[in-house]
Design an enzyme around this catalytic site. Structure first.
Site, PDB file in Angstrom:
ATOM      1  N   ASN A   8      50.634  48.125  38.623  1.00  0.00           N
ATOM      2  CA  ASN A   8      50.443  46.987  37.662  1.00  0.00           C
ATOM      3  C   ASN A   8      51.060  47.072  36.440  1.00  0.00           C
ATOM      4  O   ASN A   8      50.886  47.601  35.470  1.00  0.00           O
ATOM      5  CB  ASN A   8      48.816  47.202  36.895  1.00  0.00           C
ATOM      6  CG  ASN A   8      48.460  45.759  36.087  1.00  0.00           C
ATOM      7  OD1 ASN A   8      48.971  44.984  35.776  1.00  0.00           O
ATOM      8  ND2 ASN A   8      47.046  45.847  35.697  1.00  0.00           N
ATOM      9  N   ARG A  89      50.044  45.009  41.999  1.00  0.00           N
ATOM     10  CA  ARG A  89      49.055  43.656  41.209  1.00  0.00           C
ATOM     11  C   ARG A  89      50.343  41.736  41.096  1.00  0.00           C
ATOM     12  O   ARG A  89      51.352  42.529  40.383  1.00  0.00           O
ATOM     13  CB  ARG A  89      48.709  43.763  40.091  1.00  0.00           C
ATOM     14  CG  ARG A  89      47.877  42.460  39.279  1.00  0.00           C
ATOM     15  CD  ARG A  89      47.290  43.480  38.624  1.00  0.00           C
ATOM     16  NE  ARG A  89      45.781  42.308  37.506  1.00  0.00           N
ATOM     17  CZ  ARG A  89      45.873  41.798  36.854  1.00  0.00           C
ATOM     18  NH1 ARG A  89      46.749  42.531  35.475  1.00  0.00           N
ATOM     19  NH2 ARG A  89      45.524  40.222  36.191  1.00  0.00           N
ATOM     20  N   HIS A 178      41.840  37.101  38.105  1.00  0.00           N
ATOM     21  CA  HIS A 178      40.862  38.130  37.742  1.00  0.00           C
ATOM     22  C   HIS A 178      40.418  38.702  39.324  1.00  0.00           C
ATOM     23  O   HIS A 178      39.008  39.949  39.526  1.00  0.00           O
ATOM     24  CB  HIS A 178      39.560  37.889  36.794  1.00  0.00           C
ATOM     25  CG  HIS A 178      40.382  38.511  36.048  1.00  0.00           C
ATOM     26  ND1 HIS A 178      39.257  37.901  34.490  1.00  0.00           N
ATOM     27  CD2 HIS A 178      40.924  39.374  34.885  1.00  0.00           C
ATOM     28  CE1 HIS A 178      39.667  38.058  33.809  1.00  0.00           C
ATOM     29  NE2 HIS A 178      40.470  39.343  33.901  1.00  0.00           N
ATOM     30  N   ARG A 239      42.456  34.540  23.738  1.00  0.00           N
ATOM     31  CA  ARG A 239      42.232  33.254  24.699  1.00  0.00           C
ATOM     32  C   ARG A 239      41.489  32.735  23.598  1.00  0.00           C
ATOM     33  O   ARG A 239      40.662  33.034  23.790  1.00  0.00           O
ATOM     34  CB  ARG A 239      43.013  33.029  25.474  1.00  0.00           C
ATOM     35  CG  ARG A 239      44.414  33.632  26.364  1.00  0.00           C
ATOM     36  CD  ARG A 239      44.191  34.059  27.522  1.00  0.00           C
ATOM     37  NE  ARG A 239      45.001  35.296  27.864  1.00  0.00           N
ATOM     38  CZ  ARG A 239      44.860  36.223  29.061  1.00  0.00           C
ATOM     39  NH1 ARG A 239      43.558  35.379  29.471  1.00  0.00           N
ATOM     40  NH2 ARG A 239      44.722  37.496  29.478  1.00  0.00           N
ATOM     41  N   GLU A 382      39.766  47.750  39.590  1.00  0.00           N
ATOM     42  CA  GLU A 382      40.938  46.987  40.207  1.00  0.00           C
ATOM     43  C   GLU A 382      42.119  48.025  40.788  1.00  0.00           C
ATOM     44  O   GLU A 382      42.326  47.551  41.962  1.00  0.00           O
ATOM     45  CB  GLU A 382      41.787  46.475  39.253  1.00  0.00           C
ATOM     46  CG  GLU A 382      40.416  44.575  38.516  1.00  0.00           C
ATOM     47  CD  GLU A 382      41.223  44.160  36.766  1.00  0.00           C
ATOM     48  OE1 GLU A 382      40.778  45.228  36.507  1.00  0.00           O
ATOM     49  OE2 GLU A 382      41.533  43.228  37.576  1.00  0.00           O
TER      50      GLU A 382
END
Ligand code: ADP
Length: 396
Positions: A8, A89, A178, A239, A382
């Site tokens: 990742n 990823r 996601h 965010r 993940e």
């Protein structure tokens, strides 16, 4: 023994996990931070211990060298013989990628082109892929896209109501992110409930630094809160989430803010950080408990937004069999779980205070036995999902 290396790669960090193919055991994992700076920091963890290093990390290639050295020094050794595939990823797959994809020169080019949509993420992902290809040239590399799971959304969910020709020209639509986590967790939910995936309706609340909600019907994403970019939807660490787009015009016209400043404001200086000064929910919680009003309001806004999406997705799905909390906040904050679903008893959603507050880890039900919709906490993974998809993509 064979293993999949899961990578990742972010702009300034690189996370990796080495996962044994058959047992899915994590043989090692690590994090390299401050890529691009003279002095990096790295940790490497195996079942035997954890090591911290300070290698020079001028670029992603150097990060892979440092990772390889960490394996040589602290194990498992013989990485070249052990790794049979690398899973990467990738944040944005646009409308082009809806499945795990073997990395070819053309795929590299496509990921590069999609950087237009994800300027912060895709170039960093690609830098990781290229460095990994150089470090492991003899094994297949597979790209797993955050957007892929959401490619099943129907047009009514992914279409923005703007000039259709403009949207078409610039590929403006909701993509969602996601996806790897939403897929993994929604499948776990069906398994946990013991219901067939095809018949299960789940609302997944992935609450980490980034946060998104997803409505899943029969194992397919039918709606999600992130949009064209990961900026839309829930309140996040830094965010803003949902916002009237006219706020942007206003700040440009009357505040004199340029595009980059607006981007920075909404992506990096908003959310919990903008409201309270800290992006970390634990700090916000502590300050709220100490009487800080801004922190209290931030928690209210955070939970209200989650509730708003839960309501929306209950309607989209026509009811839900499970609402699932996952990721850093979702797995660890009873307060956020309780407040986000408070007052929904009339809709058949009833949290059990004791189960919710329990220090128990792992997969668990936190709703009352009478609650029509089960409320679950299911840790996401993940990396494991990327390893699995890498293996199945290569088997296909
Ligand atoms: P990322 O999106 O970077 O993978 P994580 O899923 O690790 O993020 O989530 C990070 C968030 O989880 C942070 O806001 C952090 O405050 C929150 N978090 C972690 N542990 C706890 C905890 N025990 N209680 C409340 N929040 C927590």
């Amino acid at each position: 023994m064979t293993a999949v290396l899961v990578v990742n790669s972010g702009s300034s960090s690189l996370k990796y996990q080495l996962i044994e193919t058959d047992t899915e055991e994590v043989l090692a994992k690590g994090l390299l931070e401050r890529i691009g700076q003279v002095q990096g920091v790295a940790t490497h963890t195996t079942p035997d211990g954890e090591w911290t290093m300070e290698p020079a990390l001028p670029d992603h290639g150097a990060a892979f060298d440092a990772m390889t050295r960490a394996f040589e020094e602290h194990g498992p050794t013989g990485l070249a013989g052990l790794v049979t595939a690398v899973g990467h990823r990738v944040v944005h797959g646009g409308a082009r990628f809806f499945a795990p994809t073997l990395v070819t020169p053309q795929v590299e080019k496509d990921i590069d082109e999609l950087a237009e949509y994800a300027p912060l993420h895709n170039p960093a992902n690609l830098a990781g892929i290229r460095a990994a290809l150089a470090a492991f040239p003899d094994v297949p590399h597979v790209a797993i896209f955050d957007t892929a799971f959401h490619q099943t959304m129907p047009p009514e969910a992914y279409t923005y109501a703007i000039d259709a020709a403009v949207a078409e020209k610039y590929r403006i639509r909701r993509y969602g992110f996601h996806g790897t986590s939403h897929k993994y967790v929604s499948e776990k939910a069906a398994a946990f409930l013991g219901t067939p995936l095809e018949e299960t309706r789940t609302i997944v609340l992935h609450l980490g630094n980034g946060a998104s909600a997803c409505a899943v019907r029969g194992g397919e994403s039918v709606d999600t809160s992130m949009g064209f970019t990961p900026l839309q939807g829930l309140v996040m660490g830094t965010r803003s989430g949902d916002l009237d787009p006219a706020v942007v015009f206003q700040l440009a016209r009357f505040g004199g803010l340029g595009l980059d400043e607006l981007d920075d404001l909404l992506n990096r200086r908003s959310g919990l950080k903008g409201l309270t000064g800290s992006a970390d929910l634990r700090d916000v919680r502590r300050n709220a408990d100490a009487g800080d009003e801004a922190a209290q309001v931030a928690l209210d806004v955070y939970c209200h937004r989650i509730k708003h999406y839960v309501g929306a997705y209950l309607a989209v799905l026509g009811g839900a069999d499970a609402i699932v909390f996952t990721a850093g906040v979702g797995e660890n904050s009873p307060l956020i779980r309780e407040r986000s679903l408070a007052g929904l008893e009339g809709l058949g959603i009833e949290i059990d205070a004791e189960r919710n507050a329990s220090a128990e880890r792992g997969e668990r039900r936190i709703s009352t036995d009478a609650s029509r919709t089960a409320v679950l906490v299911l840790p996401t993974n993940e990396e494991l999902e990327i390893a699995r998809q890498t293996v199945s993509a290569l088997a296909a």
